[in-house]
Enzyme design. Structure first.
Site, PDB file in Angstrom:
ATOM      1  N   HIS A  63       0.866  -1.190   0.000  1.00  0.00           N
ATOM      2  CA  HIS A  63       0.000   0.000   0.000  1.00  0.00           C
ATOM      3  C   HIS A  63       0.895   1.231   0.000  1.00  0.00           C
ATOM      4  O   HIS A  63       1.369   1.682   1.037  1.00  0.00           O
ATOM      5  CB  HIS A  63      -0.899  -0.012   1.241  1.00  0.00           C
ATOM      6  CG  HIS A  63      -1.848   1.139   1.347  1.00  0.00           C
ATOM      7  ND1 HIS A  63      -3.210   0.990   1.293  1.00  0.00           N
ATOM      8  CD2 HIS A  63      -1.636   2.469   1.501  1.00  0.00           C
ATOM      9  CE1 HIS A  63      -3.804   2.170   1.422  1.00  0.00           C
ATOM     10  NE2 HIS A  63      -2.849   3.082   1.553  1.00  0.00           N
ATOM     11  N   HIS A  65       1.518   5.162  -2.095  1.00  0.00           N
ATOM     12  CA  HIS A  65       1.037   6.181  -3.035  1.00  0.00           C
ATOM     13  C   HIS A  65       2.198   6.575  -3.945  1.00  0.00           C
ATOM     14  O   HIS A  65       2.789   7.643  -3.800  1.00  0.00           O
ATOM     15  CB  HIS A  65       0.468   7.378  -2.270  1.00  0.00           C
ATOM     16  CG  HIS A  65      -0.694   7.005  -1.402  1.00  0.00           C
ATOM     17  ND1 HIS A  65      -1.994   7.037  -1.857  1.00  0.00           N
ATOM     18  CD2 HIS A  65      -0.747   6.543  -0.129  1.00  0.00           C
ATOM     19  CE1 HIS A  65      -2.809   6.633  -0.889  1.00  0.00           C
ATOM     20  NE2 HIS A  65      -2.070   6.324   0.167  1.00  0.00           N
ATOM     21  N   GLY A  70      -2.647  12.930  -1.290  1.00  0.00           N
ATOM     22  CA  GLY A  70      -2.957  14.072  -0.452  1.00  0.00           C
ATOM     23  C   GLY A  70      -3.609  15.233  -1.152  1.00  0.00           C
ATOM     24  O   GLY A  70      -4.286  15.089  -2.159  1.00  0.00           O
ATOM     25  N   GLU A  72      -5.200  17.443   1.088  1.00  0.00           N
ATOM     26  CA  GLU A  72      -6.245  17.839   2.034  1.00  0.00           C
ATOM     27  C   GLU A  72      -6.076  19.260   2.559  1.00  0.00           C
ATOM     28  O   GLU A  72      -7.026  19.842   3.091  1.00  0.00           O
ATOM     29  CB  GLU A  72      -6.291  16.864   3.215  1.00  0.00           C
ATOM     30  CG  GLU A  72      -6.842  15.491   2.877  1.00  0.00           C
ATOM     31  CD  GLU A  72      -5.764  14.490   2.532  1.00  0.00           C
ATOM     32  OE1 GLU A  72      -6.022  13.278   2.652  1.00  0.00           O
ATOM     33  OE2 GLU A  72      -4.652  14.923   2.130  1.00  0.00           O
ATOM     34  N   ARG A 165     -13.651  11.959   4.967  1.00  0.00           N
ATOM     35  CA  ARG A 165     -13.222  12.190   3.590  1.00  0.00           C
ATOM     36  C   ARG A 165     -13.781  11.149   2.623  1.00  0.00           C
ATOM     37  O   ARG A 165     -13.555  11.253   1.417  1.00  0.00           O
ATOM     38  CB  ARG A 165     -11.686  12.170   3.514  1.00  0.00           C
ATOM     39  CG  ARG A 165     -10.997  13.285   4.262  1.00  0.00           C
ATOM     40  CD  ARG A 165      -9.506  13.030   4.390  1.00  0.00           C
ATOM     41  NE  ARG A 165      -9.241  11.903   5.292  1.00  0.00           N
ATOM     42  CZ  ARG A 165      -8.049  11.340   5.451  1.00  0.00           C
ATOM     43  NH1 ARG A 165      -7.006  11.771   4.732  1.00  0.00           N
ATOM     44  NH2 ARG A 165      -7.893  10.342   6.302  1.00  0.00           N
ATOM     45  N   ARG A 229      -4.486   2.695  13.707  1.00  0.00           N
ATOM     46  CA  ARG A 229      -4.522   4.154  13.803  1.00  0.00           C
ATOM     47  C   ARG A 229      -5.049   4.633  15.148  1.00  0.00           C
ATOM     48  O   ARG A 229      -4.779   5.762  15.565  1.00  0.00           O
ATOM     49  CB  ARG A 229      -5.335   4.757  12.666  1.00  0.00           C
ATOM     50  CG  ARG A 229      -6.820   4.520  12.724  1.00  0.00           C
ATOM     51  CD  ARG A 229      -7.497   5.121  11.500  1.00  0.00           C
ATOM     52  NE  ARG A 229      -7.122   6.512  11.324  1.00  0.00           N
ATOM     53  CZ  ARG A 229      -6.851   7.085  10.133  1.00  0.00           C
ATOM     54  NH1 ARG A 229      -6.912   6.347   9.028  1.00  0.00           N
ATOM     55  NH2 ARG A 229      -6.530   8.342  10.063  1.00  0.00           N
ATOM     56  N   ASP A 289       2.131   3.101   3.540  1.00  0.00           N
ATOM     57  CA  ASP A 289       1.379   4.315   3.172  1.00  0.00           C
ATOM     58  C   ASP A 289       2.345   5.375   2.637  1.00  0.00           C
ATOM     59  O   ASP A 289       2.091   6.570   2.737  1.00  0.00           O
ATOM     60  CB  ASP A 289       0.586   4.857   4.357  1.00  0.00           C
ATOM     61  CG  ASP A 289      -0.654   5.646   3.949  1.00  0.00           C
ATOM     62  OD1 ASP A 289      -1.074   5.531   2.783  1.00  0.00           O
ATOM     63  OD2 ASP A 289      -1.192   6.386   4.787  1.00  0.00           O
TER      64      ASP A 289
END
Length: 396
Positions: A63, A65, A70, A72, A165, A229, A289
């Site tokens: 996982h 990116h 992002g 945000e 989100r 988390r 991540d």
């Protein structure tokens, strides 16, 4: 390319002890003592001394990116793309790319192009179709068709739930995603898994649990991520894993800071708790991540600041499992090697045995840092320094 690694302490991930490993081209040809490869001088044979090193499979980041994520906090907070050495210097030889929050400025065409570029530079890449949003954004117009017809697409994700989100998908929408991904995977021989982003909402894994309890779709269809988390979510994740589900913990290079603003569960602490609870050590991968945005919101959902995920977190978490929690290396290395390979159906990855891809990491015994990285039989990093750079990376 012919390479022999001599007398390394091999974790395959099972501990094999000291032995040799022979690579022919991009494939592991043999594992054993006193291996020989004689081509009468017609082929150069490279020998690496592993006598002071630990040999593991190349790391799999399930996982990341890879083209950035992002936004945000506005356009200026779009995170940068991953470069080749962002991955190889951290032992990552296989990566699965995903989109994330921004499914408008980041899209499947760009994700596939980035994955193909990294593959051409020397590592193995796959992608998920879609992003946070539901209906799922695809390349062909159909999630099932993306999975079946695009070689690099192995599943859907990261689909966001329990997050302000997300698209706030209904039960019916979410169940349809799982069903379509499942059939697409079955028909193409792929994992067809749904990588599910979990936010901080108290609804936690409710949608996943409803699907597995109210439909015929099994636990194995889902790979919920970011389960560490917060404490409440992690407690639910332990139960999910005990019921047969797989869960993905997110590595954090900057956990000492994040622990001051939230109750995130450290990965090594989480793995110790999973093992103590009786969860199989085959049932949890770790992903980074990497290059993803790590936004901070207050209780009202208002943006406060942003960080960035780092690929370096994978090996750091393995190291801390061993050094902080006294977890044996043969268990600590599984969440970044054989576990994601099995869960994502990457049949030639994640193990050191004949016939598998020549993806390997040589680690220093004293501190488990990177010494040498080999991807598809090519030496990418030697003595902790890159030998192969991305096309536009500055040479050291």
């Amino acid at each position: 390319m012919v390479t022999i690694i001599r007398n390394a302490d091999v974790y395959a991930p099972e501990h094999l002890g000291r032995t040799d490993v022979l690579l022919l081209g991009g494939t592991i040809a043999a594992v054993g003592e006193n291996l020989k490869a004689n081509f009468g001088g017609a082929v150069k044979v490279t020998e690496l001394d592993g006598s002071e090193l630990i040999l593991t499979p190349g790391l799999i980041d399930g996982h990341e990116h890879i083209m950035g994520g992002g936004g945000e906090g506005g356009f200026h907070t779009r995170t940068p793309e991953a470069s080749l050495t962002d991955l190889t210097l951290n032992g990552i030889t296989t990566v699965v790319g995903c989109i994330g929050t921004d499914g408008v400025a980041r899209h499947m065409e760009s994700l596939l192009a980035k994955a193909k570029g990294l593959e051409e530079e020397g590592i193995t890449t796959y992608v998920y179709t879609g992003s946070y949003q539901v209906p799922v954004h695809t390349l062909t117009g159909s999630m099932m068709k993306d999975i079946m017809m695009l070689d690099k697409v192995i599943g859907a994700g990261e689909i966001a739930i329990s997050d302000h989100r997300s698209s706030q998908p209904s039960f019916e929408e979410f169940a349809r995603i799982a069903a379509d991904a499942r059939v697409g995977g079955m028909l193409s021989g792929k994992a067809g898994i749904v990588n599910v982003h979990l936010g901080d909402s108290p609804r936690m894994m409710d949608l996943i649990l409803r699907v597995v309890r109210e439909t015929e779709i099994p636990y194995s269809q889902f790979l919920p991520t970011h389960v560490n988390r917060n404490e409440a979510l992690f407690c639910q994740a332990i139960q999910f894993a005990l019921e047969g589900g797989t869960i993905d913990m997110t590595g954090n290079e900057d956990i000492d800071y994040w622990e001051t603003i939230c109750d995130e569960v450290r990965v090594p602490t989480g793995i110790r708790r999973l093992l103590d609870a009786g969860v199989s050590d085959d049932n949890f991968p770790i992903s980074s991540d990497g290059q993803g945005s790590l936004p901070i919101f207050n209780a009202k959902g208002e943006y406060q600041g942003i960080g960035i995920g780092k690929a370096s977190s994978l090996l750091k978490e393995v190291r801390e499992c061993v050094q902080r929690e006294n977890i044996p290396l043969e268990i600590a290395i599984k969440p970044v090697t054989s576990n994601p390979a099995r869960i994502l159906k990457l049949s030639s990855k994640g193990r050191i045995q004949p016939g598998m891809d020549g993806d390997l990491c040589l680690l220093r015994k004293d501190d488990l840092t990177i010494h040498t990285v080999i991807a598809k039989g090519q030496i990418m990093v030697r003595d902790g320094k890159p030998l192969v750079y991305g096309t536009f990376e500055k040479r050291g």
